[in-house]
Enzyme design. Structure first.
Site, mmCIF file in Angstrom:
data_model
loop_
_atom_site.group_PDB
_atom_site.id
_atom_site.type_symbol
_atom_site.label_atom_id
_atom_site.label_comp_id
_atom_site.label_asym_id
_atom_site.label_seq_id
_atom_site.Cartn_x
_atom_site.Cartn_y
_atom_site.Cartn_z
ATOM 1 N N ASP A 231 11.098 2.678 6.745
ATOM 2 C CA ASP A 231 10.620 1.295 6.850
ATOM 3 C C ASP A 231 11.655 0.542 7.666
ATOM 4 O O ASP A 231 12.862 0.759 7.505
ATOM 5 C CB ASP A 231 10.456 0.675 5.448
ATOM 6 C CG ASP A 231 9.630 -0.611 5.484
ATOM 7 O OD1 ASP A 231 10.048 -1.569 6.172
ATOM 8 O OD2 ASP A 231 8.577 -0.661 4.829
ATOM 9 N N ASP B 130 -8.831 6.765 9.115
ATOM 10 C CA ASP B 130 -9.759 5.711 8.710
ATOM 11 C C ASP B 130 -9.837 4.639 9.787
ATOM 12 O O ASP B 130 -10.661 3.733 9.698
ATOM 13 C CB ASP B 130 -9.298 5.084 7.379
ATOM 14 C CG ASP B 130 -10.305 4.069 6.851
ATOM 15 O OD1 ASP B 130 -11.502 4.435 6.738
ATOM 16 O OD2 ASP B 130 -9.924 2.909 6.585
ATOM 17 N N ILE C 148 0.834 -1.210 0.000
ATOM 18 C CA ILE C 148 0.000 0.000 0.000
ATOM 19 C C ILE C 148 0.868 1.260 0.000
ATOM 20 O O ILE C 148 0.623 2.193 -0.768
ATOM 21 C CB ILE C 148 -0.957 -0.009 1.215
ATOM 22 C CG1 ILE C 148 -1.922 -1.205 1.111
ATOM 23 C CG2 ILE C 148 -1.732 1.301 1.312
ATOM 24 C CD1 ILE C 148 -2.738 -1.478 2.371
ATOM 25 N N ARG D 247 -3.639 1.105 11.097
ATOM 26 C CA ARG D 247 -4.284 0.597 12.308
ATOM 27 C C ARG D 247 -4.323 1.720 13.333
ATOM 28 O O ARG D 247 -3.338 2.469 13.488
ATOM 29 C CB ARG D 247 -3.517 -0.602 12.890
ATOM 30 C CG ARG D 247 -3.721 -1.906 12.145
ATOM 31 C CD ARG D 247 -5.152 -2.454 12.273
ATOM 32 N NE ARG D 247 -5.362 -3.686 11.537
ATOM 33 C CZ ARG D 247 -5.811 -3.781 10.282
ATOM 34 N NH1 ARG D 247 -6.098 -2.691 9.600
ATOM 35 N NH2 ARG D 247 -5.990 -4.959 9.717
HETATM 36 P P1 NAI Z 1 2.822 -4.880 3.663
HETATM 37 O O1 NAI Z 1 3.140 -6.041 4.534
HETATM 38 O O2 NAI Z 1 2.900 -5.044 2.182
HETATM 39 O O3 NAI Z 1 3.733 -3.634 4.071
HETATM 40 C C1 NAI Z 1 3.999 -3.273 5.400
HETATM 41 C C2 NAI Z 1 5.328 -2.555 5.419
HETATM 42 O O4 NAI Z 1 5.565 -2.106 6.760
HETATM 43 C C3 NAI Z 1 6.512 -3.456 5.035
HETATM 44 O O5 NAI Z 1 7.327 -2.825 4.064
HETATM 45 C C4 NAI Z 1 7.250 -3.647 6.340
HETATM 46 O O6 NAI Z 1 8.660 -3.807 6.167
HETATM 47 C C5 NAI Z 1 6.931 -2.351 7.048
HETATM 48 N N1 NAI Z 1 7.173 -2.408 8.477
HETATM 49 C C6 NAI Z 1 7.142 -3.482 9.305
HETATM 50 N N2 NAI Z 1 7.475 -3.122 10.548
HETATM 51 C C7 NAI Z 1 7.732 -1.794 10.510
HETATM 52 C C8 NAI Z 1 8.122 -0.842 11.485
HETATM 53 N N3 NAI Z 1 8.343 -1.203 12.744
HETATM 54 N N4 NAI Z 1 8.297 0.429 11.092
HETATM 55 C C9 NAI Z 1 8.107 0.796 9.804
HETATM 56 N N5 NAI Z 1 7.721 -0.055 8.836
HETATM 57 C C10 NAI Z 1 7.539 -1.332 9.191
HETATM 58 O O7 NAI Z 1 1.348 -4.424 4.103
HETATM 59 P P2 NAI Z 1 0.294 -3.588 3.265
HETATM 60 O O8 NAI Z 1 -0.562 -4.501 2.481
HETATM 61 O O9 NAI Z 1 0.980 -2.465 2.578
HETATM 62 O O10 NAI Z 1 -0.636 -3.024 4.446
HETATM 63 C C11 NAI Z 1 -0.149 -2.077 5.371
HETATM 64 C C12 NAI Z 1 -1.138 -1.968 6.526
HETATM 65 O O11 NAI Z 1 -2.371 -1.418 6.039
HETATM 66 C C13 NAI Z 1 -1.561 -3.311 7.142
HETATM 67 O O12 NAI Z 1 -0.663 -3.694 8.171
HETATM 68 C C14 NAI Z 1 -2.935 -3.048 7.675
HETATM 69 O O13 NAI Z 1 -2.822 -2.741 9.036
HETATM 70 C C15 NAI Z 1 -3.411 -1.821 6.905
HETATM 71 N N6 NAI Z 1 -4.623 -2.057 6.117
HETATM 72 C C16 NAI Z 1 -5.701 -1.239 6.329
HETATM 73 C C17 NAI Z 1 -6.863 -1.395 5.606
HETATM 74 C C18 NAI Z 1 -8.042 -0.489 5.775
HETATM 75 O O14 NAI Z 1 -9.139 -0.795 5.274
HETATM 76 N N7 NAI Z 1 -7.899 0.655 6.436
HETATM 77 C C19 NAI Z 1 -6.969 -2.490 4.617
HETATM 78 C C20 NAI Z 1 -5.759 -3.250 4.434
HETATM 79 C C21 NAI Z 1 -4.638 -3.048 5.176
#
Ligand code: NAI
Length: 345
Positions: free
Chosen positions: A174, A255, A155, A231
């Site tokens: 990141d 959100d 995302i 979150r």
């Molecule tokens: P992803 O797993 O592809 O990316 C998450 C990124 O965060 C990764 O690059 C990871 O290295 C990084 N990360 C991990 N620990 C970290 C830290 N301590 N500090 C900084 N970066 C860190 O996940 P994606 O698909 O991009 O989703 C991101 C978040 O979006 C999810 O964890 C979820 O909580 C949220 N989400 C919200 C939705 C909504 O409807 N509002 C729907 C889908 C996801």
């Protein structure tokens, strides 16, 4: 027939799972209630529970589900901070939908950003009332401003592309920076101090809980816009409110909210909201709250239903080798049995 107890079912879930998640091998029991220790009983006789972001899947719930014969927890979302994956290990497999539409969430973040900086929410209300005054609606150009992106996964990267499309300078933080990505990674400190817009796209973990707090807000630029589509607990909402009241934070677009579990996704318009902090935030002219709807597009709903159904089928057809399994052990010892097509346990 695989029997699935489907918790926290909303009208759009039922519709999309009936349309895209239906197979002759799966029977869904749609339940409006959330999964909690009290409602776990409803899963008795089911092989699978299908849950969403605000269902409670702690150790006590997992033990109950296991006793009732449930062998799979199928999350119909990406984030899994509400599941005690460590406790489930060895008992119940856990699967999720790692990506259903990263575009949906990134585009929602962009929608919130534009709404906020161009005061669209104010203008919409005015013109509906035939008030055509534009006084007080001055916004600012995004072009040339700096966007600080925390979390450059699926995302975050799409949101980076959108920001670049606006002509913004992008910096990012990141914990695991992507190599050769062309992204300018900086420390969190630097990101806080340089960004005009900060957008959160990292998961909620012990490390990231309340990463936006009193101390980090103090380091930010005056007038910063904070976007959270990730979150709620990434932000200490009390500190955010203080930052807004002190005129340090220019706008906040949320959100998600730390205490959303008993509030979001329901119509509470006829009720008194028993959350002073959320009420206060919503009352601010520069705060926009949407109730965890960033994922909610037709494309995402159909992907969620299809992937969840195929995750479930894969576990039962392949004797516990599940597609998209969240395996506690893989993360802890750095090897992945799944990749060798072996059962995680
Ligand atoms: P992803 O797993 O592809 O990316 C998450 C990124 O965060 C990764 O690059 C990871 O290295 C990084 N990360 C991990 N620990 C970290 C830290 N301590 N500090 C900084 N970066 C860190 O996940 P994606 O698909 O991009 O989703 C991101 C978040 O979006 C999810 O964890 C979820 O909580 C949220 N989400 C919200 C939705 C909504 O409807 N509002 C729907 C889908 C996801």
């Amino acid at each position: 027939m695989i029997r699935v107890a489907f918790f926290d079912a909303k009208e759009y879930d039922t519709r999309s799972f009936e349309q895209y998640g239906k197979t002759e091998d799966i029977e869904y029991k749609f339940l409006e209630t959330k999964l909690t220790e009290d409602t776990a009983e409803l899963a008795r006789g089911s092989d699978v529970v299908c849950v969403f972001v605000n269902d409670t899947v702690n150790a006590a719930v997992i033990d109950k589900l296991y006793d009732f014969g449930v062998r799979l927890i199928a999350l119909r979302c990406a984030g899994y901070n509400n599941v005690d994956v460590e406790h489930a290990f060895g008992k119940i497999h856990v699967v999720h939908v790692p990506a259903y539409s990263p575009y949906a969430v990134a585009e929602h973040a962009a929608a919130l950003l534009l709404t906020s900086v161009r005061r669209i929410h104010k203008a919409y209300n005015r013109t509906r009332d035939f008030n055509f005054s534009i006084s007080g609606l001055a916004g600012f150009d995004l072009h040339g401003k700096t966007a600080g992106i925390i979390g450059t996964g699926k995302i975050g990267r799409i949101f980076i592309d959108i920001c670049r499309g606006f002509g913004m300078n992008v910096i990012a933080y990141d914990a695991y920076p992507a190599k050769d990505s062309g992204i300018e990674y900086v420390s969190l400190e630097e990101l806080f101090s340089r960004s005009d817009v900060i957008s959160l796209h990292c998961p909620l973990t012990d490390e990231t809980r309340h990463m936006i707090n009193k101390a980090s807000i103090e380091k930010m630029k005056k007038g910063v816009v904070i976007l959270n589509t990730s979150r709620g607990a990434l932000i200490d909402a009390e500190a955010l409110l203080e930052g807004i009241k002190a005129r340090k934070i220019g706008a906040a677009c949320l959100d998600v909210y730390e205490e959303e579990a008993d509030i979001f996704f329901e119509d509470r318009s006829g009720h008194i909201l028993n959350d002073e902090l959320l009420s206060r935030l919503i009352s601010m002219p520069n705060v926009i709250v949407t109730s965890h709807q960033a994922f909610l597009t037709e494309e995402a709903l159909s992907n969620i239903a299809q992937t969840t159904a195929s995750n479930i089928i894969s576990c039962f057809e392949n004797d516990g080798i599940c597609d998209n399994e969240l395996c506690y052990r893989c993360g802890s010892i750095g090897e992945c049995r799944k990749e060798r097509r072996q059962r995680c346990f």
